[in-house]
Design a protein around this motif. Sequence first.
Motif, PDB file in Angstrom:
ATOM      1  N   ASP A  52      33.621  17.570  64.531  1.00 58.67           N
ATOM      2  CA  ASP A  52      34.325  18.752  65.040  1.00 58.67           C
ATOM      3  C   ASP A  52      34.642  18.611  66.521  1.00 58.67           C
ATOM      4  N   GLU A  55      36.982  22.586  70.622  1.00 60.78           N
ATOM      5  CA  GLU A  55      37.483  23.939  70.346  1.00 60.78           C
ATOM      6  C   GLU A  55      36.811  24.527  69.109  1.00 60.78           C
ATOM      7  N   MET A  56      36.665  23.691  68.083  1.00 59.96           N
ATOM      8  CA  MET A  56      35.999  24.177  66.858  1.00 59.96           C
ATOM      9  C   MET A  56      34.553  24.538  67.128  1.00 59.96           C
ATOM     10  N   ALA A  59      34.416  27.787  68.986  1.00 58.43           N
ATOM     11  CA  ALA A  59      34.685  28.923  68.093  1.00 58.43           C
ATOM     12  C   ALA A  59      33.441  29.241  67.269  1.00 58.43           C
ATOM     13  N   GLN A 232      39.522  35.380  65.189  1.00 60.84           N
ATOM     14  CA  GLN A 232      40.048  34.022  65.372  1.00 60.84           C
ATOM     15  C   GLN A 232      38.913  32.981  65.431  1.00 60.84           C
ATOM     16  N   HIS A 236      38.679  29.768  63.044  1.00 60.99           N
ATOM     17  CA  HIS A 236      38.681  28.400  63.567  1.00 60.99           C
ATOM     18  C   HIS A 236      37.415  27.616  63.256  1.00 60.99           C
ATOM     19  N   THR A 241      41.486  26.608  58.746  1.00 59.64           N
ATOM     20  CA  THR A 241      42.245  26.324  59.965  1.00 59.64           C
ATOM     21  C   THR A 241      43.296  25.248  59.720  1.00 59.64           C
ATOM     22  N   TRP A 242      42.951  24.256  58.907  1.00 59.01           N
ATOM     23  CA  TRP A 242      43.883  23.140  58.668  1.00 59.01           C
ATOM     24  C   TRP A 242      44.767  23.362  57.453  1.00 59.01           C
TER      25      TRP A 242
END
Length: 272
Positions: A52, A55-56, A59, A232, A236, A241-242
């Motif tokens: 990961d 940012e992940m 989150a 959010q 995330h 997310t993907w």
Amino acid sequence: MNTLFCCPVCGGRLFRETGGYRCGKGHSFDLAREGYVNLLPANRRHSAFPGDDREMVAARTRFLDGGWYEPLRKCLCALTDEAPGEAPALLDAGCGEGYYTSALCGAMLKRGGHAAGVDLSKAAAKRAAKRCPNAEIAVSSVYHLPVPDESIDILVDCFSPLAAEEFRRVLKPGGLFLYVVPGPKHLWELKEVLYDAPYENTEKQVDYPGFRFAGLEPVETAFTLRGTEDIQALFHMTPYTWKTAREGAERLREREEMRVTAQFRIHRFIRI
Ligand SMILES: [Zn+2]
């Protein structure tokens, strides 16, 4: 001081020393400033999937710090009592940023034991080391654990890749394996916003060679997220997310409040 780790190069015993670890053959591994150690062999460091990203991890930290998944964390800690014996050794395989590891480590310390966590993501290991000052944290793949054969009493896999063969190798006979997966309606309300036709997660009972199934513990909780930031953050940290089309992601960005159901299944296995 004891370590649960072994040398990722030669498999030999590791010794703790100031600022790091060293094996009898002289392979040494420095502790990073944050307190974790990188035990990923050099030839695996440039994988296409380094885990990961920052940012992940950020989150997930934000979301988990909200305490919404506390019921799961409590249940995991309670289930570790099923592993008998004194001074148990616990390994959190795919520990992420250490939310579960920290509580599991506390449960082990109460019994005179200790805990370690590994994660492929350096960003995650950094956070885990800060969150769990009493646990050993390493960057490592769960498919090649830097842990000796039959040395672990309790292995926890919470929403991480399953490496059943490797988990069996490191667990002691009679050791406990706790495997957390999402329930059929996990995050259902989130999926209803993201997808036109959401589907339930399939529930399957799989037998893994070398393990005896010992039961299933359902954990369910519901909570209301207020504010786009928390919504959010949850989005995330999920694989959606993907997988989500732009329209779905936009619909979610407009939501300021959301009731969410979280449904977990803890599969319990005993290493034969
Ligand atoms: Zn070595």
